[in-house]
Motif scaffolding. Structure first.
Motif, PDB file in Angstrom:
ATOM      1  N   ARG A  49       0.843  -1.197   0.000  1.00  0.00           N
ATOM      2  CA  ARG A  49       0.000   0.000   0.000  1.00  0.00           C
ATOM      3  C   ARG A  49       0.872   1.238   0.000  1.00  0.00           C
ATOM      4  O   ARG A  49       1.896   1.288   0.668  1.00  0.00           O
ATOM      5  N   VAL A  50       0.466   2.239  -0.762  1.00  0.00           N
ATOM      6  CA  VAL A  50       1.037   3.577  -0.664  1.00  0.00           C
ATOM      7  C   VAL A  50      -0.022   4.404   0.046  1.00  0.00           C
ATOM      8  O   VAL A  50      -1.132   4.584  -0.452  1.00  0.00           O
ATOM      9  N   ALA A  51       0.318   4.877   1.246  1.00  0.00           N
ATOM     10  CA  ALA A  51      -0.639   5.581   2.093  1.00  0.00           C
ATOM     11  C   ALA A  51      -1.146   6.854   1.427  1.00  0.00           C
ATOM     12  O   ALA A  51      -0.524   7.396   0.509  1.00  0.00           O
ATOM     13  N   ILE A 136      14.292  12.242   2.415  1.00  0.00           N
ATOM     14  CA  ILE A 136      14.755  12.050   1.044  1.00  0.00           C
ATOM     15  C   ILE A 136      14.450  10.618   0.617  1.00  0.00           C
ATOM     16  O   ILE A 136      14.882   9.656   1.238  1.00  0.00           O
ATOM     17  N   CYS A 137      13.710  10.491  -0.463  1.00  0.00           N
ATOM     18  CA  CYS A 137      13.291   9.183  -0.961  1.00  0.00           C
ATOM     19  C   CYS A 137      14.481   8.439  -1.573  1.00  0.00           C
ATOM     20  O   CYS A 137      15.169   8.990  -2.435  1.00  0.00           O
ATOM     21  N   PRO A 138      14.725   7.184  -1.161  1.00  0.00           N
ATOM     22  CA  PRO A 138      15.815   6.421  -1.764  1.00  0.00           C
ATOM     23  C   PRO A 138      15.513   5.993  -3.197  1.00  0.00           C
ATOM     24  O   PRO A 138      16.408   5.652  -3.949  1.00  0.00           O
ATOM     25  N   GLY A 139      14.252   6.045  -3.604  1.00  0.00           N
ATOM     26  CA  GLY A 139      13.878   5.635  -4.957  1.00  0.00           C
ATOM     27  C   GLY A 139      14.027   6.725  -5.992  1.00  0.00           C
ATOM     28  O   GLY A 139      14.484   6.488  -7.101  1.00  0.00           O
ATOM     29  N   CYS A 140      13.645   7.967  -5.640  1.00  0.00           N
ATOM     30  CA  CYS A 140      13.687   9.045  -6.639  1.00  0.00           C
ATOM     31  C   CYS A 140      14.519  10.241  -6.187  1.00  0.00           C
ATOM     32  O   CYS A 140      14.601  11.234  -6.896  1.00  0.00           O
ATOM     33  N   ASP A 141      15.131  10.154  -5.016  1.00  0.00           N
ATOM     34  CA  ASP A 141      16.044  11.179  -4.499  1.00  0.00           C
ATOM     35  C   ASP A 141      15.403  12.544  -4.309  1.00  0.00           C
ATOM     36  O   ASP A 141      16.088  13.559  -4.343  1.00  0.00           O
ATOM     37  N   TYR A 151       5.933   6.985   3.064  1.00  0.00           N
ATOM     38  CA  TYR A 151       6.154   6.542   1.697  1.00  0.00           C
ATOM     39  C   TYR A 151       6.256   7.753   0.788  1.00  0.00           C
ATOM     40  O   TYR A 151       5.608   8.772   1.027  1.00  0.00           O
ATOM     41  N   CYS A 152       7.035   7.635  -0.252  1.00  0.00           N
ATOM     42  CA  CYS A 152       7.197   8.719  -1.220  1.00  0.00           C
ATOM     43  C   CYS A 152       5.905   8.866  -2.028  1.00  0.00           C
ATOM     44  O   CYS A 152       5.384   7.887  -2.556  1.00  0.00           O
ATOM     45  N   SER A 157       8.176   4.461  -2.841  1.00  0.00           N
ATOM     46  CA  SER A 157       9.212   3.843  -2.020  1.00  0.00           C
ATOM     47  C   SER A 157       9.050   4.203  -0.552  1.00  0.00           C
ATOM     48  O   SER A 157       8.602   5.305  -0.222  1.00  0.00           O
ATOM     49  N   ARG A 158       9.424   3.282   0.317  1.00  0.00           N
ATOM     50  CA  ARG A 158       9.378   3.554   1.754  1.00  0.00           C
ATOM     51  C   ARG A 158      10.492   4.543   2.080  1.00  0.00           C
ATOM     52  O   ARG A 158      11.624   4.384   1.633  1.00  0.00           O
ATOM     53  N   LEU A 159      10.171   5.557   2.861  1.00  0.00           N
ATOM     54  CA  LEU A 159      11.144   6.566   3.272  1.00  0.00           C
ATOM     55  C   LEU A 159      11.981   6.036   4.429  1.00  0.00           C
ATOM     56  O   LEU A 159      11.511   5.194   5.202  1.00  0.00           O
ATOM     57  N   PRO A 160      13.219   6.534   4.579  1.00  0.00           N
ATOM     58  CA  PRO A 160      14.045   6.096   5.710  1.00  0.00           C
ATOM     59  C   PRO A 160      13.359   6.387   7.036  1.00  0.00           C
ATOM     60  O   PRO A 160      12.607   7.349   7.159  1.00  0.00           O
TER      61      PRO A 160
END
Length: 161
Positions: A49-51, A136-141, A151-152, A157-160
């Motif tokens: 799921r993306v919230a 900062i999203c690890p998927g799209c920076d 989530y981004c 992507s899950r955020l740190p």
């Protein structure tokens, strides 16, 4: 200005074939110099799921490449998603995504955001800028738009932590 090379950038079937089945998140992103668009290929694992989130500045086009799921928005209610669906998500619309038991692979496209700028946060009393690396999203920076997001909102992507 030189014209960049034109052609196929990624084959989604080949991209998925070469990756472990349990890898979700941003699998590919448009990175060519001089572009006016940002684009990502996102894989949501089965049941992911993306919230609920909102993109306040940019319209987003979402195209389902494979799998299925559902989209919920504050503007259109609940809609089922399947391969071949193209969805326009206007800026300002709250949305959430769910992947079904097959998972969901989709492409997002939107206008390019300006790059991040590092500025001093020192005001009249001095001090250092707060660390925003957790946003900062690890998927799209790109930074998360909402404080406390997990989530981004752009790529899922899950955020740190």
């Amino acid at each position: 200005m030189a014209v960049p090379p034109v052609g196929v950038l990624v084959g989604i079937a080949e991209l998925l074939h070469d990756l472990p089945a349990d890898r979700g998140g941003a699998l590919w992103r448009l990175s060519e110099e001089g572009r006016q668009l940002d684009a990502n290929v996102i894989r949501m694992l089965p049941g992911a799921r993306v919230a609920d989130h909102v993109e306040p500045d940019l319209d987003v086009l979402l195209c389902v490449a494979s799998g299925g799921g559902r989209l919920e928005t504050d503007a259109g209610g609940r809609q089922e998603l399947a391969a071949g669906c193209v969805v326009w998500l206007p800026r300002g619309v709250h949305r959430a995504l769910w992947a079904d038991e097959e998972g969901l692979v989709y492409v997002t496209v939107h206008g390019r955001r300006p790059g991040l700028a590092i500025r001093s946060a020192a005001g009249p009393e001095g001090g250092e800028a707060a660390c925003l690396l957790h946003r900062i999203c690890p998927g799209c920076d790109l930074p998360a738009e909402e404080t406390g997001a997990r989530y981004c909102s752009r790529c899922g992507s899950r955020l740190p932590s």
